[in-house]
Write a protein that holds these residues in place. Sequence first.
Motif, mmCIF file in Angstrom:
data_model
loop_
_atom_site.group_PDB
_atom_site.id
_atom_site.type_symbol
_atom_site.label_atom_id
_atom_site.label_comp_id
_atom_site.label_asym_id
_atom_site.label_seq_id
_atom_site.Cartn_x
_atom_site.Cartn_y
_atom_site.Cartn_z
ATOM 1 N N LYS A 32 -16.690 18.049 6.274
ATOM 2 C CA LYS A 32 -15.500 18.670 5.671
ATOM 3 C C LYS A 32 -15.489 18.448 4.159
ATOM 4 O O LYS A 32 -15.252 19.376 3.386
ATOM 5 N N GLU A 36 -15.784 21.363 1.311
ATOM 6 C CA GLU A 36 -14.767 21.485 0.254
ATOM 7 C C GLU A 36 -15.424 21.460 -1.123
ATOM 8 O O GLU A 36 -15.047 22.209 -2.013
ATOM 9 N N THR A 117 -18.070 15.545 13.514
ATOM 10 C CA THR A 117 -17.976 16.976 13.288
ATOM 11 C C THR A 117 -19.014 17.657 14.175
ATOM 12 O O THR A 117 -20.096 17.131 14.372
#
Length: 194
Positions: A32, A36, A117
């Motif tokens: 993540k 980003e 993830t």
Amino acid sequence: TLPATEMRMNTDVFRSQMQALKASGVPVISMKEFLEWKLGDRQLPAKCVMITIDDGWKSVYTDAYPILKETGFPFTNVQAGTLAFTNTNAMALGSISMGAGARMTTASALTLNSGATLGSHSVSHLYPRYWRAAQRKGTQAVLELATAEIGNSRKILQEKFPGSSVEAYCYPGGFILPEMISKAEEAGFQAAFT
């Protein structure tokens, strides 16, 4: 405990590597955070590490996950915070050519999902020779194979693991054709890795 190869390491070696990483103080980032940063929404330290683990072998759950949980490192597979890319057919079948029980079960993957993830590694983990054979048949054959292997893999994983965004893809064997890249983008993957 099997002999080390180019694709396999002893659990004690993995533990010592993760302990050395922890002692180094180099930040371990999640998928993540990486995404980003890639989209320009986050800054990352000049030096950082993202952990990825391919294929969804049972040892990811039995050996690697407890070590990563101890260190608090994120990883990618199906949960934690590192990165394990999973081959959807292998998970569905429970094993492929490595013998019964060699693959991570869906239940194990769901347990990991609380801290890792989930990334995709295709539906059937086709090696480059299959893609080259399709390439010899022409662009349409490659596009059909890419739809089946790349596009469908994300859908299957999202259905099997509701709430998982499955934003990263890993090319089996590191082999890439332009049509594969366009299908990964079309399928909604935010990043693809070799």
